[in-house]
Design an enzyme around this catalytic site. Structure first.
Site, short mmCIF file in Angstrom:
data_model
loop_
_atom_site.label_atom_id
_atom_site.label_comp_id
_atom_site.label_asym_id
_atom_site.label_seq_id
_atom_site.Cartn_x
_atom_site.Cartn_y
_atom_site.Cartn_z
N GLU A 171 64.53 -21.79 -7.90
CA GLU A 171 63.16 -21.96 -8.39
C GLU A 171 63.03 -21.65 -9.88
OE1 GLU A 171 63.06 -21.99 -4.12
OE2 GLU A 171 63.93 -20.54 -5.52
N HIS A 174 57.08 -17.70 4.22
CA HIS A 174 56.61 -19.07 4.35
C HIS A 174 55.10 -19.18 4.55
CE1 HIS A 174 60.90 -19.58 5.03
NE2 HIS A 174 60.76 -20.89 5.01
#
Length: 328
Positions: free
Chosen positions: A63, A132
């Site tokens: 990321e 998540h």
């Protein structure tokens, strides 16, 4: 002649991305599995096939590298749209977002633009594992130099993603993942969209104002329907933009109703509701009949999926807060 079609939020975002890429060949998509797979939620489905691997780029699982590469692309005149696969994966990129993306235009005294859109599926309710189902919006809204928006429905998804891509400042674009494939709405592509950084009254009412954004807009609307059976008429406002906040419709509503409740999936402590409550109290103090109340998640890490429905704000908790405002 206008034509309409029923779309999901996922489809709306996909169509909006396609429109933006057709309109400007400097728009690029990048992220983990966004190409051949079409993204884990299939938001970018079919785009690599139609626009090629140079414009829809499957990135490594990194990321920080994704965001850092987007900064370089923006410096070279591109308009990168990057996907953070899940909300909890954004933290390795937090340094790049806060220290580079948010500050570059200020650092260069406005000479360098950062037209980067960072798409983040956020919120819970999908039965996922740890990392998540996060709601990190307040951390980005607290960062000067970033714009933060949250769509809540298919039509907004279609228009807002295009508007964010066309914007010259970096935009954190929050997408309520539990809504991706949940509901359909009529899209008229010939319509004129509302400006990006505006909030909207989605249900008119007279007795109390309920504020929400992203996944809790649906919760707030259901709460308003339930309240109507008890003789209470709730006004619901979809904030849509979290930085900058568009408070004008909120102030107008609260001055009429005298009561305000704000709900979000993020923790109540230092969440977006705290800032909104402070502003409402400052501007509408003499109109308020009760304190502004907040309804959100409990101050603990996101729990295992089997008990997430106990953790997330629901219709009953919103209605309980409304009841408490009438108890004053």
């Amino acid at each position: 002649m206008s034509t309409t079609q029923k779309i999901t939020l996922a489809k709306g975002l996909n169509m909006g991305l396609r429109k933006a890429m057709e309109a400007d060949d400097k728009v690029l998509l990048m992220g983990e599995d966004v190409g051949k797979l079409g993204g884990v939620f299939r938001i970018t489905d079919g785009l690599q096939k139609d626009f090629g691997e140079d414009r829809v780029i499957d990135s490594p699982l990194a990321e920080s590298g994704i965001v850092g590469t987007a900064v370089g692309m923006a410096l070279r005149g591109y308009r990168p749209v990057i996907e953070i696969q899940f909300d909890g994966f954004v933290y390795p990129a937090y340094d790049q977002i806060v220290c580079q993306v948010a500050k570059y235009t200020y650092r260069s005294q406005g000479k360098v633009k950062m037209p980067i859109v960072i798409r983040i599926p956020f919120g819970g309710g999908i039965g996922a594992v740890e990392h998540h189902s996060e709601s990190p919006e307040a951390q980005f809204a607290h960062t000067p130099g970033l714009k933060v928006v949250a769509c809540s429905n298919p039509v907004d998804g279609y228009w807002m993603i295009q508007q964010a891509i066309a914007h010259d400042d970096p935009v954190i674009f929050l997408e309520p993942k539990r809504q991706y494939h949940a509901d359909k709405a009529e899209l008229d592509e010939s319509a004129t969209p509302e400006p990006l950084f505006t909030s909207r009254v989605v249900r008119a009412g007279t007795d109390a104002t309920v504020l929400a954004y992203g996944p809790t807009v649906k919760t707030a609307l259901k709460a308003a329907e339930a309240a109507e059976t008890e003789g209470r008429n709730l006004e619901v406002i979809d904030l849509r933009t979290l930085s900058p906040l568009d408070m004008r419709p909120v102030f107008e509503s609260v001055r009429r109703t005298g009561r305000c409740v704000i709900t979000h999936e993020a923790h109540v402590n230092l969440g977006m509701g705290a800032e909104v409550a402070a502003r409402v109290t400052e501007e509408c103090f003499y109109s308020l009949e009760a304190p502004v109340l907040r309804v959100g998640a409990f101050d603990m890490p996101y729990p295992p999926s089997r008990i997430e429905e106990e953790y997330l704000p629901d219709l009953d908790r919103v209605l309980d807060a409304v009841d408490r405002t009438f108890a004053f």
